[in-house]
Each structure stands twice: as structure tokens, then as C-alpha cells.
Design a protein around this motif. Sequence first.
Motif, PDB file in Angstrom:
ATOM      1  N   LEU A 102       0.830  -1.218   0.000  1.00  0.00           N
ATOM      2  CA  LEU A 102       0.000   0.000   0.000  1.00  0.00           C
ATOM      3  C   LEU A 102       0.861   1.263   0.000  1.00  0.00           C
ATOM      4  N   GLY A 103       2.172   1.076   0.034  1.00  0.00           N
ATOM      5  CA  GLY A 103       3.080   2.226  -0.013  1.00  0.00           C
ATOM      6  C   GLY A 103       3.586   2.655   1.351  1.00  0.00           C
ATOM      7  N   ILE A 104       3.271   1.887   2.390  1.00  0.00           N
ATOM      8  CA  ILE A 104       3.775   2.229   3.734  1.00  0.00           C
ATOM      9  C   ILE A 104       5.241   1.821   3.836  1.00  0.00           C
ATOM     10  N   THR A 105       6.076   2.756   4.280  1.00  0.00           N
ATOM     11  CA  THR A 105       7.509   2.446   4.408  1.00  0.00           C
ATOM     12  C   THR A 105       8.019   2.702   5.828  1.00  0.00           C
ATOM     13  N   GLN A 106       7.088   3.046   6.748  1.00  0.00           N
ATOM     14  CA  GLN A 106       7.500   3.302   8.134  1.00  0.00           C
ATOM     15  C   GLN A 106       6.695   2.383   9.069  1.00  0.00           C
ATOM     16  N   PHE A 107       7.402   1.648   9.899  1.00  0.00           N
ATOM     17  CA  PHE A 107       6.767   0.665  10.780  1.00  0.00           C
ATOM     18  C   PHE A 107       7.256   0.863  12.220  1.00  0.00           C
ATOM     19  N   LEU A 108       6.316   0.780  13.140  1.00  0.00           N
ATOM     20  CA  LEU A 108       6.635   0.791  14.571  1.00  0.00           C
ATOM     21  C   LEU A 108       6.102  -0.528  15.127  1.00  0.00           C
ATOM     22  N   ASP A 109       7.016  -1.463  15.377  1.00  0.00           N
ATOM     23  CA  ASP A 109       6.645  -2.838  15.725  1.00  0.00           C
ATOM     24  C   ASP A 109       6.863  -3.023  17.230  1.00  0.00           C
ATOM     25  N   ILE A 110       5.765  -3.019  17.981  1.00  0.00           N
ATOM     26  CA  ILE A 110       5.859  -3.058  19.447  1.00  0.00           C
ATOM     27  C   ILE A 110       5.570  -4.477  19.948  1.00  0.00           C
ATOM     28  N   GLU A 152      12.673   9.243  16.955  1.00  0.00           N
ATOM     29  CA  GLU A 152      12.697  10.538  16.268  1.00  0.00           C
ATOM     30  C   GLU A 152      13.672  10.525  15.089  1.00  0.00           C
ATOM     31  N   SER A 153      14.781   9.805  15.228  1.00  0.00           N
ATOM     32  CA  SER A 153      15.765   9.819  14.131  1.00  0.00           C
ATOM     33  C   SER A 153      15.443   8.775  13.047  1.00  0.00           C
ATOM     34  N   THR A 154      14.507   7.887  13.311  1.00  0.00           N
ATOM     35  CA  THR A 154      14.229   6.828  12.322  1.00  0.00           C
ATOM     36  C   THR A 154      12.913   7.055  11.581  1.00  0.00           C
ATOM     37  N   LEU A 155      11.890   7.526  12.298  1.00  0.00           N
ATOM     38  CA  LEU A 155      10.574   7.686  11.666  1.00  0.00           C
ATOM     39  C   LEU A 155      10.206   9.161  11.567  1.00  0.00           C
ATOM     40  N   ASP A 156       9.515   9.488  10.492  1.00  0.00           N
ATOM     41  CA  ASP A 156       9.005  10.845  10.297  1.00  0.00           C
ATOM     42  C   ASP A 156       7.511  10.807  10.623  1.00  0.00           C
ATOM     43  N   LEU A 157       7.169  11.336  11.797  1.00  0.00           N
ATOM     44  CA  LEU A 157       5.779  11.195  12.263  1.00  0.00           C
ATOM     45  C   LEU A 157       4.818  12.141  11.535  1.00  0.00           C
ATOM     46  N   SER A 158       5.334  12.935  10.592  1.00  0.00           N
ATOM     47  CA  SER A 158       4.402  13.750   9.796  1.00  0.00           C
ATOM     48  C   SER A 158       3.878  12.923   8.609  1.00  0.00           C
ATOM     49  N   ARG A 159       4.472  11.732   8.396  1.00  0.00           N
ATOM     50  CA  ARG A 159       3.997  10.841   7.327  1.00  0.00           C
ATOM     51  C   ARG A 159       3.410   9.575   7.954  1.00  0.00           C
ATOM     52  N   PRO A 160       2.489   8.875   7.209  1.00  0.00           N
ATOM     53  CA  PRO A 160       1.849   7.703   7.802  1.00  0.00           C
ATOM     54  C   PRO A 160       2.830   6.633   8.297  1.00  0.00           C
ATOM     55  N   ASP A 179      -1.947   8.920  18.875  1.00  0.00           N
ATOM     56  CA  ASP A 179      -2.485  10.289  18.815  1.00  0.00           C
ATOM     57  C   ASP A 179      -1.702  11.200  17.877  1.00  0.00           C
ATOM     58  N   ARG A 180      -0.358  11.066  17.909  1.00  0.00           N
ATOM     59  CA  ARG A 180       0.482  11.999  17.140  1.00  0.00           C
ATOM     60  C   ARG A 180       0.618  11.596  15.675  1.00  0.00           C
ATOM     61  N   LEU A 181       0.052  10.440  15.297  1.00  0.00           N
ATOM     62  CA  LEU A 181       0.246   9.963  13.924  1.00  0.00           C
ATOM     63  C   LEU A 181      -0.753  10.621  12.981  1.00  0.00           C
ATOM     64  N   PRO A 182      -0.338  10.863  11.740  1.00  0.00           N
ATOM     65  CA  PRO A 182      -1.256  11.513  10.805  1.00  0.00           C
ATOM     66  C   PRO A 182      -2.334  10.549  10.303  1.00  0.00           C
ATOM     67  N   SER A 183      -3.376  11.130   9.758  1.00  0.00           N
ATOM     68  CA  SER A 183      -4.417  10.330   9.117  1.00  0.00           C
ATOM     69  C   SER A 183      -3.776   9.536   7.977  1.00  0.00           C
ATOM     70  N   GLY A 184      -4.293   8.312   7.749  1.00  0.00           N
ATOM     71  CA  GLY A 184      -3.675   7.449   6.734  1.00  0.00           C
ATOM     72  C   GLY A 184      -2.655   6.501   7.361  1.00  0.00           C
ATOM     73  N   SER A 185      -2.462   6.624   8.699  1.00  0.00           N
ATOM     74  CA  SER A 185      -1.604   5.667   9.394  1.00  0.00           C
ATOM     75  C   SER A 185      -2.391   4.376   9.619  1.00  0.00           C
TER      76      SER A 185
END
Length: 285
Positions: free
Chosen positions: A83-91, A160-168, A195-201
Motif C-alpha cells: 500500500l506504499g507504507i515504508t515506516q513501521f513501529l513494531d511493538i 525521532e531519528s528513524t521515523l518521520d511522524l508527519s507521514r503515515p 495520537d500523534r500519527l497523521p491520518s492514513g496511518s
Amino acid sequence: MAGSAFDRTPEQDALIEGWTPPGVDVSRAHSARMYDYYLGGKTNFPADRAAAEKVLAAFPSLRTGAQENRAFLLRLVRHLAGLGITQFLDIGTGIPIEGRNTHDAAQDVAPHSRVVYVDNDPIVLAHARALLTGHPSGATAYIDADVHNPESILDHPALESTLDLSRPVAVLLLAVLHFVPDEHKPTEILTRLTDRLPSGSYLGLSHVTGDFDPVSWERIVDTYRQSGIPGQARSREEFAALVPAGWEILDPGVEIISQWQPDNPDAELPDPALVSAYGLLARKL
Ligand SMILES: C[S@@+](CC[C@H](N)C(=O)[O-])C[C@H]1O[C@@H](n2cnc3c(N)ncnc32)[C@H](O)[C@@H]1O
């Protein structure tokens, strides 16, 4: 180079097997090492194996559930990458498994994918440092934190240095929230996390359930509690209700993980009672 760091020699395997990382309490069972044992991994100790064997005695097919869960994780990540997602936060990352981690699946589709892993188990940390390397055009980072404290994850310099939270971002909590009982307010935790993640996340979840075999699951949850690991199985409705307001659950909805977009819909899938876990994918509105 994704996966290449996992090519260990038998001598290295033997060292890892006999090795206890400093500061790691191996006298008590831990869920990550029990899960590693179900998956046939080598990063587990006698207390983990004893607790895991107790659980397997009550529910021998738990291995099927663990294998199906890992397969769901990889299908979900490939789907998100598609779907074009290139940022992952795997908890609740778990102990790395050769070639079968989030960055392996994401970077197979998009080598520049960036993944932040989070777990609260020191033994996961010890292995993650050495193993979670990934493709040079992407990035991976590891944060030693507890999901009960979402701000310790979101404010961490490695995030902060790995993910850009302004993008999904796709936030994944696979087989983790059953370790967060209702009294710890899991939905509130998810709200603070996202909460801080943009729409489309995206939010990808999986969770054990007693819906198909309530008697066994009551015993399994009890056995975990007796080993000092709090947890709870949830029904389909209880699981769906964990998703915070402002998110929509996407097709196919809450589904048994093995039936969530199977790679081969014609192949025979395991009985839901053997899998006993639901999965879902939600999108932020
Ligand atoms: C069953 S494993 C799942 C591993 C991986 N997500 C998967 O689906 O294959 C659960 C993981 O969640 C981690 N975990 C449990 N409670 C946690 C917490 N409060 N904060 C962070 N991680 C946690 C455990 O250490 C373990 O590694």
C-alpha cells in the motif's frame, strides 16, 4: 543485506544457546522466550521451557497458533508495504527469527523501509542489537521500552531519528495486547501511542481468543498467571473494542489470523480452534 546477519555458524549457535545475557533473569519464565520455544527457537531457558511445556500440555496446538501468528505478521507487513507504507513501529517485537522479521518482509517489497522495534524483554534487546540490521537503504532501530508507557517510545531519540511522524506510520502490536489486561486500559494506551500519527496511518493487531475453545484458554491464561505473566484472552467483540475512536477497521474485518488474506485461499487452513487468535488492520481517519 536483509537477513544476512542471521547466517550464524553452528559454533555461534552453540555460544548463543549456552549464553545468558548480563542482567537477564532466566529463573522466571518470560513470554518472549516461551514464544521463541513454541516457534522452535533456541533463545529460551529451563524456566521458559517448563512453563511453555505446561501450556503445551493444556493446549498442544499452541505451536500452530504461534506459527500462524508469525505468518500473519509477515503477510500484514507485505500488504502494508504494497500500500506504499515504508515506516513501521513494531511493538512487542519478540526475539528475532532468521529472515522472518518485520524489516525482512517490508524491505523485500521496499528496501528503503524504516522500522523501529520495541520490546521490554532484556533478552530481546540483547539479540536485537546484534541482529536487527536490515537493508542499507532503509533503517532499523530498537527501543527497550514498555508499551504501558507510550511516551517513552514516542519521545525516544531512536524513534525521532528513524521515523518521520508527519507521514503515515504502521503501528503493529502482534500477539502483545493479551499481556495488557483491562485494568491497564489497553485502549487508552493505543490512543496515546497513535495520537500523534497523521491520518492514513495503520494499526495492525493480533490477539488470542477463547471464543473457539474457552475451557483450554481459561487454563492457558491461568498457567501464564501462575508463571508470573499476567494476561487475558479476549472475545471477537472485546478485541475489536480495543481499537481507539477515529480508526476504521478495514476489510476483511476482525478475522482469524490464518484466514486474514491467506496467501493461497485454496489451501486448506487450520481449524480456528487450533489457531485461536484474531487479527485486524485499521486505518486512521
Ligand atoms: C508473543 S510475542 C510476539 C512477537 C511478535 N510480535 C510476533 O507477533 O511474532 C510477545 C512479545 O511482546 C513483548 N511484550 C510483552 N509485554 C510487553 C510490554 N508491556 N511492553 C513491550 N513489550 C511487551 C514480549 O516480550 C514478547 O517479545
